[in-house]
Design an enzyme around this catalytic site. Structure first.
Site, PDB file in Angstrom:
ATOM      1  CG  ASP A  93     -17.532 -16.888  10.423  1.00  0.00           C
ATOM      2  OD1 ASP A  93     -17.017 -17.785  11.109  1.00  0.00           O
ATOM      3  OD2 ASP A  93     -17.464 -15.683  10.711  1.00  0.00           O
ATOM      4  CB  SER A  94     -17.452 -21.732  12.542  1.00  0.00           C
ATOM      5  OG  SER A  94     -16.759 -20.745  13.303  1.00  0.00           O
ATOM      6  N   GLY A  95     -19.488 -19.096  12.842  1.00  0.00           N
ATOM      7  CA  GLY A  95     -20.319 -18.386  13.803  1.00  0.00           C
ATOM      8  C   GLY A  95     -19.595 -18.024  15.081  1.00  0.00           C
ATOM      9  N   GLY A  96     -18.319 -18.392  15.178  1.00  0.00           N
ATOM     10  CA  GLY A  96     -17.550 -18.084  16.386  1.00  0.00           C
ATOM     11  C   GLY A  96     -17.467 -16.602  16.677  1.00  0.00           C
ATOM     12  CG  PHE A  97     -16.787 -12.132  14.707  1.00  0.00           C
ATOM     13  CD1 PHE A  97     -15.762 -11.487  15.365  1.00  0.00           C
ATOM     14  CD2 PHE A  97     -17.828 -11.371  14.211  1.00  0.00           C
ATOM     15  CE1 PHE A  97     -15.773 -10.099  15.525  1.00  0.00           C
ATOM     16  CE2 PHE A  97     -17.850  -9.992  14.356  1.00  0.00           C
ATOM     17  CZ  PHE A  97     -16.814  -9.362  15.015  1.00  0.00           C
ATOM     18  CG  ASP A 147     -13.009 -19.189  15.730  1.00  0.00           C
ATOM     19  OD1 ASP A 147     -14.206 -19.292  15.403  1.00  0.00           O
ATOM     20  OD2 ASP A 147     -12.363 -18.139  15.585  1.00  0.00           O
ATOM     21  CD  GLN A 207      -9.245 -16.634  16.846  1.00  0.00           C
ATOM     22  OE1 GLN A 207      -8.699 -15.587  17.225  1.00  0.00           O
ATOM     23  NE2 GLN A 207     -10.358 -16.618  16.115  1.00  0.00           N
ATOM     24  N   GLY A 234      -9.717 -13.403  14.408  1.00  0.00           N
ATOM     25  CA  GLY A 234      -9.388 -12.588  15.569  1.00  0.00           C
ATOM     26  C   GLY A 234      -8.548 -11.356  15.279  1.00  0.00           C
ATOM     27  CG  ASP A 284     -15.248 -12.123   5.141  1.00  0.00           C
ATOM     28  OD1 ASP A 284     -16.238 -11.663   5.746  1.00  0.00           O
ATOM     29  OD2 ASP A 284     -14.282 -12.645   5.741  1.00  0.00           O
ATOM     30  CB  CYS A 322     -15.397   2.531 -11.220  1.00  0.00           C
ATOM     31  SG  CYS A 322     -16.299   1.073 -10.650  1.00  0.00           S
ATOM     32  CB  CYS A 324     -19.359  -0.748 -11.036  1.00  0.00           C
ATOM     33  SG  CYS A 324     -19.939   0.870 -10.470  1.00  0.00           S
ATOM     34  CB  CYS A 327     -19.024   4.051 -12.398  1.00  0.00           C
ATOM     35  SG  CYS A 327     -18.582   4.320 -10.667  1.00  0.00           S
ATOM     36  CG  HIS A 353     -18.712   2.408  -6.713  1.00  0.00           C
ATOM     37  ND1 HIS A 353     -17.943   2.560  -7.844  1.00  0.00           N
ATOM     38  CD2 HIS A 353     -17.960   2.897  -5.684  1.00  0.00           C
ATOM     39  CE1 HIS A 353     -16.790   3.123  -7.520  1.00  0.00           C
ATOM     40  NE2 HIS A 353     -16.779   3.338  -6.217  1.00  0.00           N
TER      41      HIS A 353
END
Length: 389
Positions: A93-97, A147, A207, A234, A284, A322, A324, A327, A353
């Site tokens: 991620d670019s870090g904008g958030f 962004d 956006q 966004g 994600d 499940c 995993c 489990c 899990h």
């Protein structure tokens, strides 16, 4: 720009599709959920835990890695894959958030965004150009553009328009910076339909908040730029489910089909399935591991709050359906004991899990799309996950 993405199957009843995105570190099968390794680590989990859960791509964050350990150190250490001993793909991620979340400590203008570190208050500048440089130093497989993000709950259209205008100008600059950083692409189609990829890929962030007309405009603009894929930014920030779905459709209806679409920050089952129905390929979210550390698990019949007294004597897995590690080995009673005793092992076992649960959900979604039964599969899941609506 050629995108090393191959659509495998489509469901004729909606926009859902399966595909494969090829990166320097292998194939990523879509729809895909990407666990979040914000600081080169998925909290409480090792690379083996992630590999065993079926993870193919992780999400890391340029803002956090730039501040600590610094992108220069990552470069000196041979890049993020070697640093964290991860053999799969990594998207940054670019870090904008993150800068958006520090609204009291930032200043945005055409040059970029000036912000204060949440660690020590030191001042820093992110520009469309240096973010590409930082991602190159990190060594990730997929880079995203800087962004401007605004809150999606009751936003001002004027503010959304201003944020979009800056994001569009920054995207044009980021695309030029990428071309200088990767002057010659090393992507070639193979005889079997796969791709050989020798360079990092570029994704642009779309956006427009909850406004369909702005989302359409943003999508058309990004489609005109040389990128390998697209991010929906966004959203999942307080808007209603109906607003989210409308915004997603306004984007996917105006993007070329042959490139992947990534919904940033979404990781709850029903919302992910709604987005897949509308043509989204990648997801994600920190939510699955965050709630795991608070004792909450997703199961085939809804949420389980393992700290509740009812689980103290239940000698069954978290989720009998499940497969995993957790489990297959441990009972609800044992996990309840660990959590109530404040044993850190509970964080790991619950996180394993929840990560596997979402990866398995994507595997099941891919199978349903391939068989043309995605909408009935989605309805079945929604009926079981009423608490996630």
């Amino acid at each position: 720009m050629t995108s090393p993405f191959k659509i495998r199957t489509k469901d004729s009843s909606c926009k859902a599709r399966t595909g494969v995105l090829y990166t320097k570190h292998g194939a990523v099968h879509t729809p895909v959920f990407m666990p979040v390794a914000t600081q080169a680590c998925v909290k409480a989990l090792t690379d083996e835990d992630l590999k065993n859960a079926g993870a193919e791509c992780l999400l890391s964050n340029t803002y956090h890695l730039y501040l600590r350990p610094t992108t220069k150190i990552l470069q000196q250490m041979g890049g993020i894959h070697k640093f964290m001993h991860w053999g799969g793909s990594v998207l940054t991620d670019s870090g904008g958030f993150q800068v958006y979340s520090l609204s009291k400590f930032r200043k945005i203008n055409d040059e970029g965004v000036t912000f204060q570190s949440h660690h020590d208050g030191s001042k820093h500048l992110f520009t469309p150009e240096n973010v590409i440089q930082f991602e190159s130093e990190i060594g990730s497989d997929i880079w995203t553009m800087l962004d401007v993000c605004i809150h999606a709950k009751d936003p001002s259209k004027h503010d959304a328009r201003e944020a979009l205008n800056i994001t569009k100008r920054w995207a044009e600059r980021a695309a030029k910076a990428y071309e200088k950083t990767v002057p010659v692409e090393q992507i070639s189609a193979q005889a079997d339909g796969s791709f050989s990829v020798g360079n990092s890929l570029l994704f642009g962030i779309i956006q427009g908040s909850i406004f369909p007309d702005l989302r359409k405009e943003a999508a058309l603009h990004m489609a005109s730029l040389p990128t390998h894929g697209y991010c929906l930014g966004g959203l999942s920030l307080g808007e209603t489910l109906a607003q989210m779905n409308e915004a997603v459709l306004a984007v996917t209806e105006n993007l070329p089909e042959e490139k992947p679409r990534y919904f940033m920050g979404l990781g709850t089952p029903v919302e992910m399935l709604n987005a897949i129905e509308r043509g989204v390929d990648m997801f994600d979210c920190v939510w699955p591991t965050r709630v795991a550390r608070n004792g909450m698990a997703m199961t085939s019949t809804g949420r389980v709050n393992i700290k509740n007294a009812e689980y103290r004597t239940q000698d069954i897995p978290l989720d009998p359906e499940c497969d995993c590690y957790t489990c297959r080995r441990y009972s609800r009673a044992y996990l309840c004991h660990l959590y109530r005793s404040a044993e850190l092992t509970s964080h790991r076992l619950m996180s394993i899990h929840n990560i596997r649960f979402l990866i398995r959900l994507m595997e099941r979604a891919r199978a349903a799309i391939a068989s043309g039964t995605f909408l009935s599969f989605k309805e079945e899941v929604i009926n079981k996950y009423q608490s996630f609506k």
